[in-house]
Design a protein around this motif. Structure first.
Motif, PDB file in Angstrom:
ATOM      1  N   UNK A  85     -10.218  18.608   8.440  1.00 47.92           N
ATOM      2  CA  UNK A  85      -8.809  18.889   8.441  1.00 47.92           C
ATOM      3  C   UNK A  85      -8.124  20.238   8.449  1.00 47.92           C
ATOM      4  N   UNK A  86      -9.313  21.270   8.788  1.00 45.09           N
ATOM      5  CA  UNK A  86      -8.981  22.685   8.902  1.00 45.09           C
ATOM      6  C   UNK A  86      -8.339  23.074  10.081  1.00 45.09           C
ATOM      7  N   UNK A  87      -8.563  21.987  11.121  1.00 43.94           N
ATOM      8  CA  UNK A  87      -8.062  22.250  12.603  1.00 43.94           C
ATOM      9  C   UNK A  87      -6.959  23.003  12.812  1.00 43.94           C
ATOM     10  N   UNK A  88      -6.605  24.294  13.380  1.00 40.31           N
ATOM     11  CA  UNK A  88      -5.733  25.090  13.332  1.00 40.31           C
ATOM     12  C   UNK A  88      -4.268  24.232  13.851  1.00 40.31           C
ATOM     13  N   UNK A  89      -3.355  24.514  13.176  1.00 32.50           N
ATOM     14  CA  UNK A  89      -2.149  24.261  13.374  1.00 32.50           C
ATOM     15  C   UNK A  89      -1.816  22.496  13.410  1.00 32.50           C
ATOM     16  N   UNK A  90      -2.885  21.840  12.976  1.00 31.94           N
ATOM     17  CA  UNK A  90      -2.600  20.105  12.974  1.00 31.94           C
ATOM     18  C   UNK A  90      -1.644  19.893  11.948  1.00 31.94           C
ATOM     19  N   UNK A  91      -1.145  18.736  12.056  1.00 28.21           N
ATOM     20  CA  UNK A  91      -0.223  18.168  11.192  1.00 28.21           C
ATOM     21  C   UNK A  91      -1.103  17.308  10.043  1.00 28.21           C
ATOM     22  N   UNK A  92      -0.661  17.585   8.957  1.00 25.40           N
ATOM     23  CA  UNK A  92      -1.497  16.912   7.671  1.00 25.40           C
ATOM     24  C   UNK A  92      -0.479  16.085   6.832  1.00 25.40           C
ATOM     25  N   UNK A  93      -0.856  14.968   6.936  1.00 27.94           N
ATOM     26  CA  UNK A  93       0.025  13.989   6.294  1.00 27.94           C
ATOM     27  C   UNK A  93      -0.487  13.524   5.110  1.00 27.94           C
ATOM     28  N   UNK A  94       0.018  13.736   3.784  1.00 33.79           N
ATOM     29  CA  UNK A  94      -0.745  13.152   2.664  1.00 33.79           C
ATOM     30  C   UNK A  94       0.015  12.020   2.210  1.00 33.79           C
TER      31      UNK A  94
ATOM     32  N   UNK B 125      -3.173  17.222  17.111  1.00 34.16           N
ATOM     33  CA  UNK B 125      -3.907  16.643  15.904  1.00 34.16           C
ATOM     34  C   UNK B 125      -2.979  16.131  15.012  1.00 34.16           C
ATOM     35  N   UNK B 126      -2.918  14.956  14.488  1.00 33.25           N
ATOM     36  CA  UNK B 126      -2.447  14.615  13.288  1.00 33.25           C
ATOM     37  C   UNK B 126      -3.303  13.989  12.259  1.00 33.25           C
ATOM     38  N   UNK B 127      -3.503  14.333  11.147  1.00 36.85           N
ATOM     39  CA  UNK B 127      -4.421  14.069  10.062  1.00 36.85           C
ATOM     40  C   UNK B 127      -3.419  13.036   9.023  1.00 36.85           C
ATOM     41  N   UNK B 128      -4.158  11.956   8.490  1.00 32.04           N
ATOM     42  CA  UNK B 128      -3.764  11.317   7.498  1.00 32.04           C
ATOM     43  C   UNK B 128      -5.042  11.264   6.235  1.00 32.04           C
ATOM     44  N   UNK B 129      -4.467  11.845   5.180  1.00 32.45           N
ATOM     45  CA  UNK B 129      -5.491  12.205   4.085  1.00 32.45           C
ATOM     46  C   UNK B 129      -4.868  11.211   2.793  1.00 32.45           C
ATOM     47  N   UNK B 130      -5.676  11.082   1.917  1.00 31.89           N
ATOM     48  CA  UNK B 130      -5.388  10.270   0.729  1.00 31.89           C
ATOM     49  C   UNK B 130      -6.595   9.743   0.076  1.00 31.89           C
ATOM     50  N   UNK B 131      -6.341   9.278  -1.159  1.00 31.40           N
ATOM     51  CA  UNK B 131      -7.318   8.544  -1.942  1.00 31.40           C
ATOM     52  C   UNK B 131      -7.807   7.498  -1.275  1.00 31.40           C
ATOM     53  N   UNK B 132      -9.029   6.951  -1.743  1.00 32.40           N
ATOM     54  CA  UNK B 132      -9.311   5.537  -1.204  1.00 32.40           C
ATOM     55  C   UNK B 132      -8.603   4.383  -1.781  1.00 32.40           C
TER      56      UNK B 132
ATOM     57  N   UNK C  43       0.797  -1.051   0.025  1.00 35.80           N
ATOM     58  CA  UNK C  43       0.104  -0.027   0.094  1.00 35.80           C
ATOM     59  C   UNK C  43       0.813   1.185  -0.017  1.00 35.80           C
ATOM     60  N   UNK C  44       0.545   2.365  -0.589  1.00 36.00           N
ATOM     61  CA  UNK C  44       1.297   3.352  -0.646  1.00 36.00           C
ATOM     62  C   UNK C  44       1.543   3.852   0.667  1.00 36.00           C
ATOM     63  N   UNK C  45       0.675   3.847   1.713  1.00 33.51           N
ATOM     64  CA  UNK C  45       1.000   4.410   2.933  1.00 33.51           C
ATOM     65  C   UNK C  45       2.101   3.581   3.650  1.00 33.51           C
ATOM     66  N   UNK C  46       2.316   2.463   3.271  1.00 39.86           N
ATOM     67  CA  UNK C  46       3.430   1.402   3.864  1.00 39.86           C
ATOM     68  C   UNK C  46       4.618   1.517   3.108  1.00 39.86           C
TER      69      UNK C  46
ATOM     70  N   UNK D 268       3.436   8.437  -4.278  1.00 42.18           N
ATOM     71  CA  UNK D 268       4.918   8.649  -3.732  1.00 42.18           C
ATOM     72  C   UNK D 268       5.261   8.300  -2.461  1.00 42.18           C
ATOM     73  N   UNK D 269       4.209   8.228  -1.527  1.00 37.98           N
ATOM     74  CA  UNK D 269       4.600   7.905   0.107  1.00 37.98           C
ATOM     75  C   UNK D 269       3.662   8.753   0.841  1.00 37.98           C
ATOM     76  N   UNK D 270       4.186   9.093   1.934  1.00 39.10           N
ATOM     77  CA  UNK D 270       3.660   9.901   3.056  1.00 39.10           C
ATOM     78  C   UNK D 270       4.668  11.192   3.065  1.00 39.10           C
ATOM     79  N   UNK D 271       3.845  12.462   2.909  1.00 41.66           N
ATOM     80  CA  UNK D 271       4.451  13.752   3.147  1.00 41.66           C
ATOM     81  C   UNK D 271       3.695  14.776   3.738  1.00 41.66           C
ATOM     82  N   UNK D 272       4.141  15.645   4.590  1.00 37.45           N
ATOM     83  CA  UNK D 272       3.573  16.537   5.179  1.00 37.45           C
ATOM     84  C   UNK D 272       2.911  17.916   4.247  1.00 37.45           C
ATOM     85  N   UNK D 273       1.891  18.113   4.344  1.00 35.55           N
ATOM     86  CA  UNK D 273       1.195  19.426   3.388  1.00 35.55           C
ATOM     87  C   UNK D 273       0.567  20.196   4.404  1.00 35.55           C
TER      88      UNK D 273
END
Length: 243
Positions: free
Chosen positions: A197-206, A42-49, A27-30, A210-215
């Protein structure tokens, strides 16, 4: 040293994997994972199904001793053992201080948690507001977790909590998340919701091919697609629905 985050980091022991081409390691996440560092709040993970968000959160829950179908560390049932063995290859780095509460809200199996709780004890003592989760709508039951079950100083893993929530309820969920963050809690959330995912100052990991990166929030596809659709929905509908 600050107690937060309770879960500071995880590392992936890739050398223990016999065949990285097999699920879930493909899987791309792994596939490109070496380690992840979590935000204190707060850490968010976002990405396609299919990118592996839910699989990753499931493994995090299991390696922390939480039921893969959801609930807290005292929730012990097994409807069907479908979770992967990814958790066996993760090494968590924790804070010196343990959270008082642990909870895994998994949208796809929350019905099973509700059934387990009803079979275990009366609704009045379950901690979800005194009403059986099965007697509440799907969205009401999700909000009952955030508003009634969770009290603070906790580590909370939420997998697509927006699945049952209207846009207004998603904003209510933001309020509850903020209340709990102020009460020294840490959240790890997989979501498709640009509201959450609009929560202020959260870390968003896409997560993508290509893998996982902060955006940044405004660089997420969720934000841009939603903004563009709402700003010119008639034109976009015309383009989408034209034969």
């Amino acid at each position: 040293m600050d107690a937060l985050p309770y879960l500071r980091q995880i590392s992936f022991r890739r050398e223990d994997v016999s065949n990285p081409a097999l699920y879930p390691f493909s899987l791309p996440a792994i596939a490109g994972l070496t380690s992840l560092t979590f935000h204190p709040a707060v850490t968010f993970f976002v990405g396609e199904n299919g990118s592996g968000k839910s699989t990753l959160l499931e493994a995090l829950a299991v390696v922390l001793g939480i039921n893969p179908e959801g609930g807290n560390r005292n929730t012990r049932f097994n409807t069907e053992a479908t979770h992967s063995d990814l958790w066996r290859h993760l090494k968590p780095v924790k804070s010196f201080k343990r959270p008082r509460e642990w909870y895994f809200l998994r949208a796809e199996s929350f019905y099973n948690v509700a059934s387990y709780m009803d079979g275990l004890m009366p609704p009045e003592v379950q901690g979800y507001g005194g009403v059986s989760l099965h007697r509440q709508s799907h969205g009401e039951s999700f909000m009952a977790v955030l508003a009634n079950k969770l009290h603070g100083q906790g580590l909370y893993i939420l997998d697509e909590p927006e699945a049952a929530l209207s846009p207004t309820r998603q904003m209510s969920a933001l309020v509850e998340i903020h209340r709990l963050v102020q009460a020294q809690s840490q959240f790890i959330i997989a979501t498709h919701s640009p509201i959450l995912m609009s929560y202020p100052n959260a870390k968003i990991m896409r997560i993508d091919a290509g893998g996982i990166e902060e955006v940044a929030y405004v660089d997420t596809e969720h934000y841009n697609v939603t903004r563009d659709f709402l700003n010119r929905h008639e034109r976009m509908l015309s383009e989408l629905l034209t034969d």
